[in-house]
Design a protein around this motif. Sequence first.
Motif, PDB file in Angstrom:
ATOM      1  N   SER A 118       0.839  -1.205   0.000  1.00 15.72           N
ATOM      2  CA  SER A 118       0.000   0.000   0.000  1.00 15.72           C
ATOM      3  C   SER A 118       0.870   1.249   0.000  1.00 15.72           C
ATOM      4  CB  SER A 118      -0.887  -0.002   1.248  1.00 15.72           C
ATOM      5  OG  SER A 118      -0.078   0.194   2.410  1.00 15.72           O
ATOM      6  N   GLN A 119       0.277   2.392  -0.279  1.00 21.99           N
ATOM      7  CA  GLN A 119       1.034   3.649  -0.220  1.00 21.99           C
ATOM      8  C   GLN A 119       1.644   3.847   1.166  1.00 21.99           C
ATOM      9  OE1 GLN A 119       2.131   6.224  -2.271  1.00 21.99           O
ATOM     10  NE2 GLN A 119       1.640   4.684  -3.807  1.00 21.99           N
ATOM     11  N   GLN A 120       0.886   3.536   2.187  1.00 17.26           N
ATOM     12  CA  GLN A 120       1.395   3.698   3.551  1.00 17.26           C
ATOM     13  C   GLN A 120       2.639   2.830   3.772  1.00 17.26           C
ATOM     14  OE1 GLN A 120      -1.483   2.944   6.606  1.00 17.26           O
ATOM     15  NE2 GLN A 120      -0.172   3.758   8.205  1.00 17.26           N
ATOM     16  N   GLU A 121       2.602   1.592   3.292  1.00 16.40           N
ATOM     17  CA  GLU A 121       3.764   0.707   3.429  1.00 16.40           C
ATOM     18  C   GLU A 121       4.941   1.220   2.607  1.00 16.40           C
ATOM     19  OE1 GLU A 121       1.543  -3.561   4.141  1.00 16.40           O
ATOM     20  OE2 GLU A 121       1.697  -2.793   2.095  1.00 16.40           O
ATOM     21  N   ARG A 122       4.667   1.709   1.409  1.00 17.27           N
ATOM     22  CA  ARG A 122       5.723   2.226   0.545  1.00 17.27           C
ATOM     23  C   ARG A 122       6.416   3.433   1.183  1.00 17.27           C
ATOM     24  NH1 ARG A 122       3.266   1.940  -5.588  1.00 17.27           N
ATOM     25  NH2 ARG A 122       2.560  -0.233  -5.443  1.00 17.27           N
ATOM     26  N   ARG A 162      13.570  14.012   6.704  1.00 21.18           N
ATOM     27  CA  ARG A 162      14.847  14.673   6.404  1.00 21.18           C
ATOM     28  C   ARG A 162      14.696  15.791   5.379  1.00 21.18           C
ATOM     29  NH1 ARG A 162      18.692   9.370   5.939  1.00 21.18           N
ATOM     30  NH2 ARG A 162      18.388   8.658   8.067  1.00 21.18           N
ATOM     31  N   LEU A 163      13.515  15.909   4.805  1.00 19.21           N
ATOM     32  CA  LEU A 163      13.258  16.989   3.844  1.00 19.21           C
ATOM     33  C   LEU A 163      13.010  18.294   4.604  1.00 19.21           C
ATOM     34  CD1 LEU A 163      11.112  14.894   1.412  1.00 19.21           C
ATOM     35  CD2 LEU A 163      13.278  16.009   0.850  1.00 19.21           C
ATOM     36  N   PRO A 164      13.206  19.430   3.949  1.00 22.22           N
ATOM     37  CA  PRO A 164      13.139  20.711   4.657  1.00 22.22           C
ATOM     38  C   PRO A 164      11.737  21.166   5.053  1.00 22.22           C
ATOM     39  CG  PRO A 164      13.538  21.075   2.330  1.00 22.22           C
ATOM     40  CD  PRO A 164      13.623  19.590   2.558  1.00 22.22           C
ATOM     41  N   LEU A 165      10.708  20.576   4.482  1.00 22.86           N
ATOM     42  CA  LEU A 165       9.330  20.996   4.751  1.00 22.86           C
ATOM     43  C   LEU A 165       8.442  19.784   4.979  1.00 22.86           C
ATOM     44  CD1 LEU A 165       8.813  23.569   1.859  1.00 22.86           C
ATOM     45  CD2 LEU A 165       9.369  24.083   4.236  1.00 22.86           C
ATOM     46  N   SER A 166       7.268  20.043   5.503  1.00 18.76           N
ATOM     47  CA  SER A 166       6.242  19.020   5.585  1.00 18.76           C
ATOM     48  C   SER A 166       5.996  18.494   4.173  1.00 18.76           C
ATOM     49  CB  SER A 166       4.970  19.631   6.164  1.00 18.76           C
ATOM     50  OG  SER A 166       3.922  18.720   6.092  1.00 18.76           O
ATOM     51  N   CYS A 167       5.825  17.191   4.055  1.00 18.73           N
ATOM     52  CA  CYS A 167       5.790  16.586   2.728  1.00 18.73           C
ATOM     53  C   CYS A 167       4.639  15.600   2.579  1.00 18.73           C
ATOM     54  CB  CYS A 167       7.122  15.868   2.507  1.00 18.73           C
ATOM     55  SG  CYS A 167       7.262  15.048   0.937  1.00 18.73           S
ATOM     56  N   ASP A 168       3.950  15.684   1.451  1.00 17.12           N
ATOM     57  CA  ASP A 168       3.004  14.666   1.010  1.00 17.12           C
ATOM     58  C   ASP A 168       3.694  13.943  -0.142  1.00 17.12           C
ATOM     59  OD1 ASP A 168       0.889  15.348   2.743  1.00 17.12           O
ATOM     60  OD2 ASP A 168       0.264  16.953   1.393  1.00 17.12           O
ATOM     61  N   ALA A 169       3.795  12.634  -0.062  1.00 17.33           N
ATOM     62  CA  ALA A 169       4.518  11.897  -1.090  1.00 17.33           C
ATOM     63  C   ALA A 169       3.661  10.790  -1.677  1.00 17.33           C
ATOM     64  CB  ALA A 169       5.809  11.316  -0.514  1.00 17.33           C
ATOM     65  N   LEU A 170       3.945  10.476  -2.922  1.00 15.29           N
ATOM     66  CA  LEU A 170       3.298   9.405  -3.656  1.00 15.29           C
ATOM     67  C   LEU A 170       4.411   8.560  -4.258  1.00 15.29           C
ATOM     68  CD1 LEU A 170       0.659   8.217  -4.850  1.00 15.29           C
ATOM     69  CD2 LEU A 170       0.915   9.839  -6.736  1.00 15.29           C
ATOM     70  N   VAL A 171       4.388   7.260  -3.997  1.00 19.73           N
ATOM     71  CA  VAL A 171       5.405   6.343  -4.508  1.00 19.73           C
ATOM     72  C   VAL A 171       4.739   5.417  -5.509  1.00 19.73           C
ATOM     73  CG1 VAL A 171       7.144   4.624  -3.924  1.00 19.73           C
ATOM     74  CG2 VAL A 171       6.588   6.434  -2.277  1.00 19.73           C
ATOM     75  N   LEU A 172       5.219   5.453  -6.746  1.00 16.75           N
ATOM     76  CA  LEU A 172       4.642   4.649  -7.824  1.00 16.75           C
ATOM     77  C   LEU A 172       5.724   3.877  -8.558  1.00 16.75           C
ATOM     78  CD1 LEU A 172       2.284   7.333  -9.444  1.00 16.75           C
ATOM     79  CD2 LEU A 172       1.640   5.526  -7.840  1.00 16.75           C
TER      80      LEU A 172
END
Length: 120
Positions: free
Chosen positions: A67-71, A79-89
């Motif tokens: 799932s996206q959560q697992e990914r 470690r990124l400089p800002l709050s981040c929303d990410a999508l792994v495909l």
Amino acid sequence: MRSLTQSVLRWPEPHQVLRQVETWAAEQAARVPSLERVAVFGSYGRGQAGVGSDLDLLLIDAHASGSQQERLLLWPLERLPLSCDALVLTPAEHSALLAEGSRFAGELRRDVRWVWPRRS
């Protein structure tokens, strides 16, 4: 008069954030060889980021599964400089998403800005 009881916060400039994303992506690719590309989208992809903008990140990982959560657990987004929303495909999922014609697919096609590609 200057107050000694208040903190002054400075929001990073967009070019600083993008440079840090590039560095982060290269570090992650050394750790996870299946990482193929990293992009920003949303306000950073459009070049409209400002104070308070979060970071929308797209990672193309050839071996992504679950799932996206697992990914997302694989990637140290803190470690990124800002709050981040990410999508792994996976590359196939990315292609399928772009082909589906949804509103989100249209936004990705319009806004994505690739900041790190794996060089062969």
